[in-house]
Every structure is written in C-alpha cells, then in structure tokens.
Write a protein that holds these residues in place. Structure first.
Motif, PDB file in Angstrom:
ATOM      1  N   PRO A 110      57.322  19.987-103.566  1.00 50.81           N
ATOM      2  CA  PRO A 110      56.016  19.507-104.019  1.00 50.81           C
ATOM      3  C   PRO A 110      54.875  20.481-103.715  1.00 50.81           C
ATOM      4  CG  PRO A 110      57.248  17.695-103.094  1.00 50.81           C
ATOM      5  CD  PRO A 110      58.057  18.938-102.836  1.00 50.81           C
ATOM      6  N   HIS A 111      54.926  21.130-102.551  1.00 53.76           N
ATOM      7  CA  HIS A 111      53.892  22.118-102.248  1.00 53.76           C
ATOM      8  C   HIS A 111      54.004  23.328-103.175  1.00 53.76           C
ATOM      9  CE1 HIS A 111      53.046  19.864 -98.558  1.00 53.76           C
ATOM     10  NE2 HIS A 111      51.945  20.585 -98.474  1.00 53.76           N
ATOM     11  N   LEU A 112      55.228  23.767-103.451  1.00 51.96           N
ATOM     12  CA  LEU A 112      55.412  24.900-104.346  1.00 51.96           C
ATOM     13  C   LEU A 112      54.898  24.577-105.744  1.00 51.96           C
ATOM     14  CD1 LEU A 112      56.653  27.768-104.380  1.00 51.96           C
ATOM     15  CD2 LEU A 112      58.758  26.732-105.252  1.00 51.96           C
ATOM     16  N   ILE A 113      55.168  23.357-106.218  1.00 51.67           N
ATOM     17  CA  ILE A 113      54.681  22.929-107.533  1.00 51.67           C
ATOM     18  C   ILE A 113      53.152  22.869-107.539  1.00 51.67           C
ATOM     19  CG2 ILE A 113      54.634  21.011-109.180  1.00 51.67           C
ATOM     20  CD1 ILE A 113      57.495  20.333-108.179  1.00 51.67           C
ATOM     21  N   ALA A 114      52.576  22.377-106.444  1.00 51.45           N
ATOM     22  CA  ALA A 114      51.114  22.289-106.370  1.00 51.45           C
ATOM     23  C   ALA A 114      50.479  23.670-106.434  1.00 51.45           C
ATOM     24  CB  ALA A 114      50.703  21.581-105.083  1.00 51.45           C
ATOM     25  N   TYR A 115      51.009  24.605-105.652  1.00 51.44           N
ATOM     26  CA  TYR A 115      50.483  25.968-105.699  1.00 51.44           C
ATOM     27  C   TYR A 115      50.607  26.539-107.112  1.00 51.44           C
ATOM     28  CZ  TYR A 115      50.078  26.439-100.594  1.00 51.44           C
ATOM     29  OH  TYR A 115      49.701  26.303 -99.284  1.00 51.44           O
ATOM     30  N   THR A 116      51.741  26.258-107.772  1.00 52.12           N
ATOM     31  CA  THR A 116      51.976  26.784-109.114  1.00 52.12           C
ATOM     32  C   THR A 116      51.010  26.188-110.130  1.00 52.12           C
ATOM     33  OG1 THR A 116      54.329  27.045-108.584  1.00 52.12           O
ATOM     34  CG2 THR A 116      53.706  27.125-110.902  1.00 52.12           C
ATOM     35  N   MET A 117      50.808  24.862-110.067  1.00 53.14           N
ATOM     36  CA  MET A 117      49.943  24.203-111.035  1.00 53.14           C
ATOM     37  C   MET A 117      48.500  24.678-110.902  1.00 53.14           C
ATOM     38  SD  MET A 117      50.092  22.181-113.564  1.00 53.14           S
ATOM     39  CE  MET A 117      48.657  22.657-114.514  1.00 53.14           C
ATOM     40  N   VAL A 118      48.036  24.829-109.679  1.00 55.74           N
ATOM     41  CA  VAL A 118      46.674  25.337-109.473  1.00 55.74           C
ATOM     42  C   VAL A 118      46.587  26.782-109.957  1.00 55.74           C
ATOM     43  CG1 VAL A 118      44.896  25.854-107.761  1.00 55.74           C
ATOM     44  CG2 VAL A 118      46.225  23.749-107.583  1.00 55.74           C
ATOM     45  N   GLY A 119      47.669  27.545-109.737  1.00 57.45           N
ATOM     46  CA  GLY A 119      47.703  28.922-110.227  1.00 57.45           C
ATOM     47  C   GLY A 119      47.674  28.994-111.739  1.00 57.45           C
ATOM     48  N   VAL A 120      48.372  28.071-112.408  1.00 56.02           N
ATOM     49  CA  VAL A 120      48.361  28.021-113.873  1.00 56.02           C
ATOM     50  C   VAL A 120      46.946  27.765-114.381  1.00 56.02           C
ATOM     51  CG1 VAL A 120      49.076  26.641-115.868  1.00 56.02           C
ATOM     52  CG2 VAL A 120      50.764  27.343-114.170  1.00 56.02           C
ATOM     53  N   ALA A 121      46.269  26.802-113.764  1.00 52.18           N
ATOM     54  CA  ALA A 121      44.891  26.500-114.176  1.00 52.18           C
ATOM     55  C   ALA A 121      43.986  27.707-113.978  1.00 52.18           C
ATOM     56  CB  ALA A 121      44.365  25.304-113.384  1.00 52.18           C
ATOM     57  N   ASP A 122      44.223  28.446-112.907  1.00 52.78           N
ATOM     58  CA  ASP A 122      43.395  29.610-112.610  1.00 52.78           C
ATOM     59  C   ASP A 122      43.645  30.739-113.619  1.00 52.78           C
ATOM     60  OD1 ASP A 122      41.549  31.097-110.876  1.00 52.78           O
ATOM     61  OD2 ASP A 122      43.314  32.303-110.374  1.00 52.78           O
ATOM     62  N   ASP A 123      44.892  30.830-114.103  1.00 48.80           N
ATOM     63  CA  ASP A 123      45.254  31.916-115.018  1.00 48.80           C
ATOM     64  C   ASP A 123      44.979  31.594-116.488  1.00 48.80           C
ATOM     65  OD1 ASP A 123      46.111  33.426-112.897  1.00 48.80           O
ATOM     66  OD2 ASP A 123      48.218  32.857-113.092  1.00 48.80           O
ATOM     67  N   LEU A 124      44.774  30.310-116.792  1.00 47.67           N
ATOM     68  CA  LEU A 124      44.596  29.902-118.189  1.00 47.67           C
ATOM     69  C   LEU A 124      43.156  30.173-118.611  1.00 47.67           C
ATOM     70  CD1 LEU A 124      46.233  28.618-120.521  1.00 47.67           C
ATOM     71  CD2 LEU A 124      45.334  26.404-119.781  1.00 47.67           C
ATOM     72  N   ALA A 137      41.166  15.102-112.842  1.00 44.89           N
ATOM     73  CA  ALA A 137      41.599  13.715-112.663  1.00 44.89           C
ATOM     74  C   ALA A 137      42.456  13.638-111.416  1.00 44.89           C
ATOM     75  CB  ALA A 137      42.374  13.269-113.898  1.00 44.89           C
ATOM     76  N   ALA A 138      42.928  12.441-111.118  1.00 47.11           N
ATOM     77  CA  ALA A 138      43.642  12.225-109.858  1.00 47.11           C
ATOM     78  C   ALA A 138      44.813  13.179-109.673  1.00 47.11           C
ATOM     79  CB  ALA A 138      44.127  10.781-109.789  1.00 47.11           C
ATOM     80  N   GLY A 139      45.581  13.438-110.748  1.00 43.71           N
ATOM     81  CA  GLY A 139      46.754  14.295-110.615  1.00 43.71           C
ATOM     82  C   GLY A 139      46.394  15.692-110.150  1.00 43.71           C
ATOM     83  N   PHE A 140      45.491  16.352-110.847  1.00 48.89           N
ATOM     84  CA  PHE A 140      45.122  17.707-110.467  1.00 48.89           C
ATOM     85  C   PHE A 140      44.350  17.718-109.159  1.00 48.89           C
ATOM     86  CE2 PHE A 140      42.795  21.694-110.588  1.00 48.89           C
ATOM     87  CZ  PHE A 140      43.803  22.568-110.953  1.00 48.89           C
ATOM     88  N   ARG A 141      43.566  16.676-108.913  1.00 47.87           N
ATOM     89  CA  ARG A 141      42.850  16.569-107.642  1.00 47.87           C
ATOM     90  C   ARG A 141      43.824  16.565-106.471  1.00 47.87           C
ATOM     91  NH1 ARG A 141      40.497  10.886-106.865  1.00 47.87           N
ATOM     92  NH2 ARG A 141      42.698  10.570-106.364  1.00 47.87           N
ATOM     93  N   ASP A 142      44.923  15.805-106.611  1.00 53.88           N
ATOM     94  CA  ASP A 142      45.907  15.749-105.537  1.00 53.88           C
ATOM     95  C   ASP A 142      46.674  17.050-105.411  1.00 53.88           C
ATOM     96  OD1 ASP A 142      45.117  13.212-104.951  1.00 53.88           O
ATOM     97  OD2 ASP A 142      46.749  12.214-105.999  1.00 53.88           O
ATOM     98  N   PHE A 143      46.924  17.721-106.539  1.00 54.69           N
ATOM     99  CA  PHE A 143      47.555  19.031-106.480  1.00 54.69           C
ATOM    100  C   PHE A 143      46.711  19.998-105.659  1.00 54.69           C
ATOM    101  CE2 PHE A 143      50.276  18.537-110.485  1.00 54.69           C
ATOM    102  CZ  PHE A 143      51.462  18.585-109.767  1.00 54.69           C
TER     103      PHE A 143
END
Length: 225
Positions: A110-124, A137-143
């Motif tokens: 879950p931590h690896l996925i969170a780091y990845t998802m935030v990284g995707v948002a940063d790169d997009l 929203a709640a999902g990305f906020r929790d990530f």
C-alpha cells in the motif's frame, strides 16, 4: 548491535520494532552470536516519524507481532509479550517469513502504491499541481497521507523485505491487468463483483476495531461550517 555486543548481559532479551523481520533477525543473530533475540513489530503509528510523533494511546488496541526463533525460551517470549501488553497492545506470535508476507500485503505494498500514485499525479503534465491539490477527493487525499511517510525508512523496508514485496507486487500487477481489461471491454459485471468482494474486507477491518467508519478518521475536525 556489534557496538554493544560485549556489554550485553547474559539474561538480556534483544528485540526491535521494525516492520521487516526475517532480514533483521538474521542480521542480529550474526552480530550477536549466542544472544537471546526475539524480534517484534508493533503495528501502529502514523505517517509521522521520530519520538515527538508518539502519543500516550499509540499502542492501545493495536497488534504487536512477536517472531521468536525456533527454540526461544517460552518464559522469555512471555516476558516480552507482557511488556507490550503493558503498553496497551494485543500480542500475536508469528513466523518471521510469514510476518513479512502478511505485512507486504497490509502495509508495504500500500505504501508503494501510494508513492506511485502521487508520483503519477506529479508527472502528468496535463493535470496541474493546483488542480491536484484543490480537487483531492478522499482517495487521493489518503494516498498523499501515506506517501508523506519517512522516505529513508521505506527505502530500507523495501530493500529488506524484497522477496515478499516482489511476490505481492507481482500478484497486484496481475489483478490490475484483469481490472484494466474489464474496463476496456466494458465488463461491468466483473467490476461490480470484484468491488463487492473487496468491500467486505474493508467492513471486516472496521468490525475488528482496526479502523472506524466515522468520517475523517484520524484527522482533526474541519473548520468549515
């Protein structure tokens, strides 16, 4: 461990609080030959690190997993269990290798996925930083909360629990491809069945007292009306 090996009392129990157990146990055994080593992992905490991030009820109702090696004296295991129970934790015994697999599922991936998802948002580049922040929203906020964890610690967690993390990451990738195909093919039945099954696991976590269904769990109340 090597620095205090010569001064370690014969009756001492050497333990730790890390979330990777097998590699740590092996390293301690090599550095402290003949010492009584019983690794431990209190499954508690927040995304903040260091002594100042602690609080009085940190371990209340949380699990502390002990991974005693084969042949560890029962009275020593009991002493360590009592220590953690006195801090409010519930104690569970587990094999070190199995612990690392369980935590790869419940914490490490879950931590690896969170780091990845935030990284995707940063790169997009087509989504601006201001939009990510403003419309979280709640999902990305929790990530982002999980991804705020200490990078040095998590680097070491993944490198020290490599085998289990890669096994679960492979399984996760397979599941992700299945969901990707279902979305591409418009297979709503598969998506609904999958989400229904996984929702029951979330409900079980709440029923077990490891979270609550209350809104904004773990956060201060909003100042907005």
């Amino acid at each position: 461990a090597e620095s205090f090996a010569d001064d370690l009392p014969a009756e001492a129990i050497v333990s730790d609080v890390g979330s990777s157990k097998q590699s740590v146990a092996e390293a301690l055994k090599a550095s402290l030959p003949g010492a009584l080593i019983i690794p431990a992992h209190p499954v508690a905490g927040t995304e903040k690190s260091g002594p100042s991030a602690g609080f009085e009820t940190l371990f209340d109702g949380r699990w502390c997993i002990l991974t005693p090696p084969a042949g560890a004296p029962e009275n020593a295991v009991e002493r360590l269990a009592i220590f953690w129970q006195s801090l409010g934790a519930d104690v569970e015994l587990m094999d070190a290798k199995h612990h690392d697999l369980v935590l790869a599922v419940t914490s490490h991936l879950p931590h690896l996925i969170a780091y990845t998802m935030v990284g995707v948002a940063d790169d997009l580049s087509r989504v601006t930083d201001s939009e990510v922040i403003k419309y979280s929203a709640a999902g990305f906020r929790d990530f982002t909360r999980i991804a705020a964890s200490d990078p040095t610690m998590w680097r070491d967690v993944f490198l020290n629990n490599k085998e289990a993390t890669l096994e679960i990451l492979g399984r996760f990738t397979e599941e992700l491809f299945v969901l990707q195909r279902a979305i591409r093919e418009g297979n709503g039945e598969h998506l609904h069945d999958y989400f229904t099954r996984t929702r029951s696991i979330r409900r079980s976590i709440i029923e077990a007292g490891q979270d609550t269904a209350a809104p904004n769990f773990g956060r201060t109340s909003s100042t907005k009306p």
